[in-house]
Design a protein around this motif. Structure first.
Motif, PDB file in Angstrom:
ATOM      1  N   ASP A 249       0.838  -1.199   0.000  1.00  0.00           N
ATOM      2  CA  ASP A 249       0.000   0.000   0.000  1.00  0.00           C
ATOM      3  C   ASP A 249       0.871   1.246   0.000  1.00  0.00           C
ATOM      4  O   ASP A 249       0.639   2.202  -0.751  1.00  0.00           O
ATOM      5  N   ASP A 253       2.354   3.741  -3.551  1.00  0.00           N
ATOM      6  CA  ASP A 253       2.146   5.190  -3.616  1.00  0.00           C
ATOM      7  C   ASP A 253       3.470   5.919  -3.863  1.00  0.00           C
ATOM      8  O   ASP A 253       3.513   6.932  -4.577  1.00  0.00           O
ATOM      9  N   SER A 257       4.332   8.192  -7.245  1.00  0.00           N
ATOM     10  CA  SER A 257       4.810   9.575  -7.170  1.00  0.00           C
ATOM     11  C   SER A 257       6.042   9.798  -8.035  1.00  0.00           C
ATOM     12  O   SER A 257       6.340  10.930  -8.425  1.00  0.00           O
ATOM     13  N   LEU A 262      -0.429   9.823  -8.604  1.00  0.00           N
ATOM     14  CA  LEU A 262      -1.445   8.774  -8.618  1.00  0.00           C
ATOM     15  C   LEU A 262      -2.367   8.859  -9.831  1.00  0.00           C
ATOM     16  O   LEU A 262      -2.935   7.858 -10.259  1.00  0.00           O
ATOM     17  N   CYS A 280      -5.058   4.123  -9.320  1.00  0.00           N
ATOM     18  CA  CYS A 280      -4.545   4.154  -7.949  1.00  0.00           C
ATOM     19  C   CYS A 280      -5.044   5.362  -7.157  1.00  0.00           C
ATOM     20  O   CYS A 280      -4.962   5.369  -5.929  1.00  0.00           O
ATOM     21  N   HIS A 281      -5.536   6.389  -7.834  1.00  0.00           N
ATOM     22  CA  HIS A 281      -5.909   7.623  -7.134  1.00  0.00           C
ATOM     23  C   HIS A 281      -7.230   7.466  -6.378  1.00  0.00           C
ATOM     24  O   HIS A 281      -7.985   6.515  -6.582  1.00  0.00           O
TER      25      HIS A 281
END
Length: 372
Positions: A249, A253, A257, A262, A280-281
């Motif tokens: 998780d 992220d 980046s 995202l 993913c956002h």
């Protein structure tokens, strides 16, 4: 048209900007349908915070039944910060679906697209093309909804099982092998905290066992803290990484980046029979309804869906269609498309229109360096 070329897709738009980015993905798939032998039937169904407000459930039983019957599931972002369960956790059908359909492999690609800025110095020359595989049904998330809270303390339990770990590692090694066949390094890194926790030593031990079945894959082992530090210094050194749920998780992220955020990051949650594809956002309620949402992550998730359908059903044209979408996205960013989160002026409609135009002219999307 053979029956193998026709796919039923469950469409769960979700909350916030979820429906706003879902619509462009459907448009792109309709364009693919018009120029190929593929056929799609889309069935929309409710899921998310708004459905919880209306009915008291994150998803009706009919949505779950639809997902069970469909060939694949497209999911928009779900949940709203202001809508909570009584225990103060957010409405998260995206997590619930992982448990319902045993979607143990969370696949999070991170590829730097030409023309997209990265905060990593040298990334534009060296490139970033890696995949995080996040176990999606166990780890710390196995305690979701089961934690014990008293006045004095709160406890959540991490769970790692042999059965799920073996399937996860087999999936990861096969992916590394497929990437190697496509010209990528084909290296698999196990990311854990085996120096501190018995559960992660157990996790790594199973990785070592499965490795023996895949001698052609180069492997590495890293502690999650060292891995995170290396990712923000030399992300081009990584190919495929596999890890526990919570670590995945966080690390996914980080990798998103590195490739523009995202909004650029697609994902899939895959099991032995079912799969869900979503960006993913989050739901970004602050920009909802303003036309600012970047649909790229959702569009690329649809491309991942096509690749999975091709592998599952043996339909090579679906894999080719997924590659066409990726090349179209590469083409528009190399050509100057700049979403608002990058400080540009291109919103949802601009990006969608550009991708559709790039798909219309196949020869225009052969960008050097583009690929999977």
């Amino acid at each position: 048209m053979s029956a193998n070329n026709a796919f039923h897709i469950a469409v769960l738009g979700g909350d916030g900007i979820g429906p706003e980015v879902m619509a462009p993905a459907i448009e792109v798939l309709r364009k693919i349908e018009a120029k190929s032998d593929l056929r799609f039937r889309f069935t929309e169904a409710p899921a998310g915070a708004n459905n919880y407000l209306a009915t008291g459930k994150s998803m009706p039983d009919s949505t779950i039944k639809l997902c069970e019957e469909a060939d694949a599931i497209l999911l928009g972002a779900c949940g709203l910060p202001s809508v909570r369960y009584p225990d103060n956790t957010e409405i998260a059908p995206q997590i619930e679906l992982r448990f319902i359909f045993d979607l143990y492999a969370g696949v999070r690609p991170a590829r730097l697209i030409p023309g997209v800025p990265s905060p990593i110095v040298g990334a534009d020359q060296r490139g970033i093309d890696l995949v995080v595989i996040r176990e999606s049904t166990e780890g710390l998330f196995a305690s979701m909804g089961k934690g014990v809270v008293t006045h004095e303390d709160a406890r959540e339990t991490l769970v790692i099982t042999r059965k799920t770990s073996e399937r996860l590692f087999e999936f990861s090694f096969r992916l590394a092998e497929r990437r190697k066949a496509r010209g990528k390094p084909g290296m698999l890194t196990c990311v854990d905290k085996a120096n501190v926790f018995k559960a992660f030593a157990f996790f790594r031990g199973i990785f070592d066992e499965i490795e023996k079945k895949h001698p052609d894959v180069k492997t590495d082992r890293l502690y999650v803290d060292a891995c995170s530090a290396m990712l923000v210094k030399r992300p081009w050194d990584f190919d495929v990484m596999v890890m526990e749920n919570m670590f995945g998780d966080i690390v996914s992220d980080i990798t998103a980046s590195l490739i523009g955020g995202l909004g650029m990051a697609p994902s899939a949650d895959i099991g032995d029979k079912y799969a869900v594809f979503q960006p993913c956002h989050g739901t970004a309620p602050d920009i909802m309804g303003q036309g600012k949402a970047n649909p790229t992550g959702m569009i690329l998730s649809a491309a991942m869906m096509l690749d999975w359908l091709a592998d599952k059903h043996g339909v090579e044209s679906a894999a080719e269609a997924g590659e066409q979408i990726e090349r179209a996205v590469d083409h528009i960013y190399a050509g100057g498309i700049k979403p608002m989160e990058f400080g540009g002026s291109n919103g949802t409609a601009d990006i969608t229109k550009a991708v559709l135009a790039a798909l219309q002219v196949p020869q225009a999307v052969d960008v050097e360096g583009a690929g999977r």
